[in-house]
Every structure is written in structure tokens, then in C-alpha cells.
Design an enzyme around this catalytic site. Structure first.
Site, PDB file in Angstrom:
ATOM      1  N   THR A  15      -7.682   6.856   3.390  1.00 20.06           N
ATOM      2  CA  THR A  15      -7.266   5.835   4.262  1.00 20.06           C
ATOM      3  C   THR A  15      -8.299   4.770   4.469  1.00 20.06           C
ATOM      4  OG1 THR A  15      -7.542   6.500   6.581  1.00 20.06           O
ATOM      5  CG2 THR A  15      -5.533   7.166   5.560  1.00 20.06           C
TER       6      THR A  15
ATOM      7  N   TYR B 215     -11.113  -4.267  13.735  1.00 14.83           N
ATOM      8  CA  TYR B 215     -11.781  -3.843  12.219  1.00 14.83           C
ATOM      9  C   TYR B 215     -12.884  -4.766  11.838  1.00 14.83           C
ATOM     10  CZ  TYR B 215      -9.334   0.478  11.824  1.00 14.83           C
ATOM     11  OH  TYR B 215      -8.849   1.782  11.922  1.00 14.83           O
TER      12      TYR B 215
ATOM     13  N   VAL C 296      -4.965   0.436   6.520  1.00 18.48           N
ATOM     14  CA  VAL C 296      -3.484   0.761   6.632  1.00 18.48           C
ATOM     15  C   VAL C 296      -3.352   2.221   6.821  1.00 18.48           C
ATOM     16  CG1 VAL C 296      -2.916  -1.552   5.834  1.00 18.48           C
ATOM     17  CG2 VAL C 296      -3.245   0.224   4.386  1.00 18.48           C
ATOM     18  N   HIS C 297      -3.964   3.035   7.579  1.00 15.08           N
ATOM     19  CA  HIS C 297      -3.851   4.346   7.681  1.00 15.08           C
ATOM     20  C   HIS C 297      -2.408   4.934   7.626  1.00 15.08           C
ATOM     21  CE1 HIS C 297      -7.866   4.741   9.291  1.00 15.08           C
ATOM     22  NE2 HIS C 297      -7.866   3.910  10.224  1.00 15.08           N
ATOM     23  N   ASP C 298      -1.660   4.529   8.381  1.00 13.03           N
ATOM     24  CA  ASP C 298      -0.307   5.400   8.514  1.00 13.03           C
ATOM     25  C   ASP C 298       0.711   4.763   7.337  1.00 13.03           C
ATOM     26  OD1 ASP C 298      -1.151   6.029  10.796  1.00 13.03           O
ATOM     27  OD2 ASP C 298       0.170   4.928  12.046  1.00 13.03           O
TER      28      ASP C 298
END
Ligand code: CA
Length: 317
Positions: free
Chosen positions: A195, A230, A240-242
Site C-alpha cells: 500500500t 501525508y 490509498v491503503h484501503d
């Protein structure tokens, strides 16, 4: 079509992932379950209802419980510096949203929905693993009835983000995560290894907001606070981890995975660390033996994933 229950703690990057699931033509979003993490469960549930209303999402919202799988873990505070006081980037989300909740707690909603759709449901979990672990505890047989489990969490060959050892979703409820990783259902883990390579620039978000109508403009507004946070980690934009976990559901070919059992360290200075025993390696007997082999993502076509996310968020119905 992928029938998806989205287990989430909105959360700015959760909001993007939710719009992705709502807009992707191959995904049938059949439920949203809330968990605490980026904010209290009251706030994340309110935010889920807010986004459901704003984006006209049909799926019901079921509220999770407000404590860790093993009670008594100390509370360490909400990450308001990342997600804002309201959990959605300080956009002044209304105090309450006039929409009904599903009457069941999140884990019971998961059990019932999986049993109603045997072999068909993909669980996409992008917060703490509390709800999934509670569902397994109350009804272990659902492990054999779920199609797939895709989680955002963990850090395998890279440092964590909340301690040098641990990623935040796992660190927030390590016992729950160990239950989820070691259950006899197919888990794919999308962690910081991949991620953190997936950074959406400000320019990409501007383009999405221009192409994707009012829902995308709201997403852009929500994301600005997070992007400012960030600045200390990336040159420009947001990780955009999720959304990476959601992209995996429809485009697994954009990821490289490694198979092997996964354990979560519970307690001590490495609390919440995720460690895989790769199937290809031989070891003397260890606590990783005799457990299901799960998939850990070790590689990503970040450009391809970002394009998929941008194109999907830009789709107007
Ligand atoms: Ca999340």
C-alpha cells in the site's frame, strides 16, 4: 459479480474505498459493517451512514462493538491528526444522520449474511479485525461458507506505521487479527509492503473530482486534510491503503502474493507484528505449523492499481 461486505472504520482512505466498491460494476456491495479504529465506533458508524446517504448507497450499515476482542486492552487514542476530529477530514459531518441502522451488531450481520449467501460473500476488512474475529467466535462454521477474505493490514517485509513492528489496523486488535489469519478460510493480506507504494497524487484527485461528479468532489474535500498529513511521508498526495484491498477483489493480477501461514504477535514490544512462514521455506517445528496457508501481498503494479481506482471513482452512474 462479487458480493462484498465492507468492514470499515471511516476514515478518509476508507471513504475512497467505499466509493470504489459502490461504483465498480463487478461489485455488489451487500453490507457495510463499522469498527472502531480511525475514530470511535460511534463516529465511524455515523460516518458510514453519512457516506451512504451522500452517495445513495443501498447497502445497510451494521454497527460494530466498541471494544477489542480481548477486553481490557488499553485504549491509545484516535488518530485525529490523520483523519480529523470527525474522522472524515474535518468537513463538518453532521452530528447525527437520519438513516436507520441494521438492528444487528456487525458480527451478527456478517454471520447471517454469509449463511444466506453460502460460498458467495467476499469480506473486505480495512479496519481492526474485531468484527471478523467475533463472527468466527460465535459461528466458526462460517469460515467454510465465505468465498474470500481480503484485509488491509499488516507489514511483513517492511516496518510498521504505528510502531517499527506493527501496522495500525493489526496493532489495534492483535488477538482478533490472529484469529482471522489462522482461521480455515482463504485470507489475502494487503499490507504496508504494497500500500505504501500506491500514492495518489493531488493532480489525480483533481482529475477524479472533475470527471466523477458530486460524489467524487465530496471525496476530494474529505481527502485534503489527510493529504496534508501525508506531506511528511510522501512528496505529493495520499497513500490509498484501503482502496488497494478493494482493487485486489476485482484485479488480483495486479498483485504478487506469497503463500504461507500467518501469525500475529500479541503482547510485548512487537505487539501487533505480522509474521508469515513462507510455504517454500523449511523450519523446525513452530507455532506457524498446521495452520491454513494464506496469501500475503509482496508486489503490486501500483500504476495499474491507481489507474483502476481513478477510473472507477470517475464512473458516474
Ligand atoms: Ca480503514
Amino acid at each position: 459479480m462479487h458480493k462484498v461486505i465492507f468492514d470499515t472504520d471511516p476514515g478518509v482512505d476508507d471513504a475512497m474505498a467505499l466509493l470504489f466498491l459502490h461504483r465498480h460494476p463487478d461489485i455488489d456491495l451487500i453490507g457495510i459493517t463499522s469498527v472502531f479504529g480511525n475514530a470511535s465506533v460511534e463516529t465511524t458508524t455515523r460516518n458510514a451512514l453519512f457516506l451512504k446517504q451522500a452517495w445513495n448507497i443501498a447497502a445497510p450499515v451494521a454497527k460494530g462493538l466498541g471494544e477489542t476482542f480481548n477486553h481490557g486492552r488499553p485504549h491509545v487514542g484516535w488518530p485525529t491528526g490523520i483523519h480529523g476530529e470527525d474522522g472524515l477530514g474535518n468537513i463538518d459531518v453532521p452530528e447525527t444522520i437520519d438513516l436507520p441502522l441494521d438492528p444487528r451488531p456487525a458480527h451478527r450481520f456478517i454471520i447471517d449474511t454469509v449463511r444466506t449467501n453460502p460460498g458467495e460473500v467476499t469480506l473486505v476488512a480495512v479496519g481492526r479485525m474485531t468484527n471478523l474475529a467475533l463472527a468466527l467466535r460465535d459461528d466458526p462454521e462460517i469460515a467454510g461458507l465465505v468465498k474470500d477474505v481480503v484485509i488491509m493490514g499488516g507489514a511483513f517485509d517492511v516496518p510498521g506505521n504505528i510502531t517499527p513492528a506493527a501496522e495500525a489496523n493489526i496493532h489495534g486488535d492483535p488477538e482478533a487479527a490472529d484469529v482471522v489469519m489462522t482461521a480455515p478460510w482463504p485470507v489475502t493480506v494487503i499490507g504496508l509492503d504494497v500500500t505504501t507504494r500506491t500514492v495518489m497524487t493531488r493532480a489525480m484527485l483533481v482529475d477524479i473530482a472533475e470527471r466523477g461528479g458530486a460524489p467524487a468532489r465530496l471525496l476530494s474535500d474529505i481527502s485534503q486534510f489527510y493529504i496534508t498529513f501525508y506531506e511528511q511521508h510522501v512528496d505529493d498526495g495520499m497513500i490509498v491503503h484501503d482502496s488497494c484491498a478493494c482493487a485486489y477483489v476485482v484485479a488480483p493480477d495486479l498483485f504478487r502474493t506469497r503463500s504461507g501461514s500467518v501469525r500475529v504477535i500479541c503482547g510485548g514490544i512487537a505487539d501487533g507484528q505480522t509474521i508469515q512462514k513462507p510455504d517454500a521455506r523449511l523450519f523446525p517445528p513452530s507455532p506457524w505449523d498446521g495452520l491454513p496457508s494464506q496469501k500475503v501481498c509482496t508486489g503490486i503494479d501500483a500504476e495499474g492499481v491507481l489507474k483502476l481506482i481513478a477510473d472507477t471513482l470517475s464512473l458516474s452512474h
